[in-house]
Write a protein that holds these residues in place. Sequence first.
Motif, mmCIF file in Angstrom:
data_model
loop_
_atom_site.group_PDB
_atom_site.id
_atom_site.type_symbol
_atom_site.label_atom_id
_atom_site.label_comp_id
_atom_site.label_asym_id
_atom_site.label_seq_id
_atom_site.Cartn_x
_atom_site.Cartn_y
_atom_site.Cartn_z
ATOM 1 N N ARG A 186 40.447 36.521 32.631
ATOM 2 C CA ARG A 186 40.203 37.612 33.347
ATOM 3 C C ARG A 186 41.289 38.691 33.652
ATOM 4 N NH1 ARG A 186 38.695 35.770 39.737
ATOM 5 N NH2 ARG A 186 36.974 34.692 38.407
ATOM 6 N N GLN B 164 30.838 33.904 31.367
ATOM 7 C CA GLN B 164 32.230 33.557 31.356
ATOM 8 C C GLN B 164 32.762 33.245 29.941
ATOM 9 O OE1 GLN B 164 34.685 33.480 33.572
ATOM 10 N NE2 GLN B 164 36.261 32.882 32.235
ATOM 11 N N ARG C 58 33.126 36.343 28.116
ATOM 12 C CA ARG C 58 34.475 36.826 28.095
ATOM 13 C C ARG C 58 35.629 36.269 27.718
ATOM 14 N NH1 ARG C 58 31.885 37.556 33.454
ATOM 15 N NH2 ARG C 58 32.800 35.751 34.212
#
Length: 376
Positions: A150, A251, A254
Amino acid sequence: MKSKKIHNPYIGDPGYACFGCAPKDLNARGLGLTFSLDGKTLISDWTPQDSFQGAQGILHGGIQATLMDEIASWYVFVFCGTAGATKSLQVEYRSPALMKYAPFHLQAELKQNSGKTAEIMIRLMDCHSTICSEGLAVYALFSESLARGRFGFPGREAFFKRPEVSTKSQNTSNDPLVKKFQARRSVRSFSTKSVSLQDIRDCIAIAATAPSGANCQPWTFALVTSGELKRKIRKEAEHVESLFYERESTQDWREDLSDLRTDASKAFLEDAPCLIILFLQKFGRGRDGRKINHYYPGESLGMAAGFLISALHMKGYSTLPYTPAPMNFLMEILDRPDNERPYLILPVGYARDGWMPPVLEKKDLDKILVEYGDSH
């Protein structure tokens, strides 16, 4: 003990302009801190610009606190091997930090690490070793997977070495052409240094020699150097990317791209001195307006793109194949006809000074090559 300089792996990240640690060419008003390792202490020597004064001739107290917060965050990167967030920062001002006694010296040491939080002691001294202020920063520590996925944390190892392209390969060829192409990397942070437009035109001419289905040559190369057009393209591309990151990216996606340190900011679309935008011609038009079929246009244009990237590399230019989805906004911005569709945006130029690519490995030759010869 000789101190060891800490590498800044964030230089080159899209949109990177940290007030605390970005170099002056990325944030002229920032602090521009750099760091070194001295045993278990993180240190930084820093000279302020005049605008960082509070009372005349004295370093502003808020700037002193910011210096402490910044070195503490880098202590977390380097010693804790993750990223974190400031929970609290206590500062005690001991003596006026006189600007004339620069450079100032920062030291950060660990007081306690519970695994969830780290307490870091910081000291700011002038060039005469007078203690100007001391602080205690408490940082909440993220898990490394969260920090990488993140917050773009590149891993502790990235701070200790300058990343290099992996040379591990079963291909032991010493052919200089092989070596030349093994050194090619996509660049995500461009200098604004100008390029030779004749070079670019020559490379496009080389791309146009690529094979194509039935020799239809189903391509258009749009060369964009206009600052206004580049700004429009960047604005629309970032809008598309923002929607993707907010609504569609998973997710897994990413995490898979975390090593590339990419996000919705696409400054390279403006910084690169030129953009080559490849359009696929779905069909052609004869002089009489008659529709002309194009065969295997995607495969043909893919080969032309490879020729183009290779030619630009041989000329010494850096590129970045970029395909926002969707990119039909290019049709309106560049006023293209309805028999075309955007295929690829290719920024061309030179890598920004100090930019380093992420560490990536190419597959070994024995993983991609299968040979079939006569058996005897």
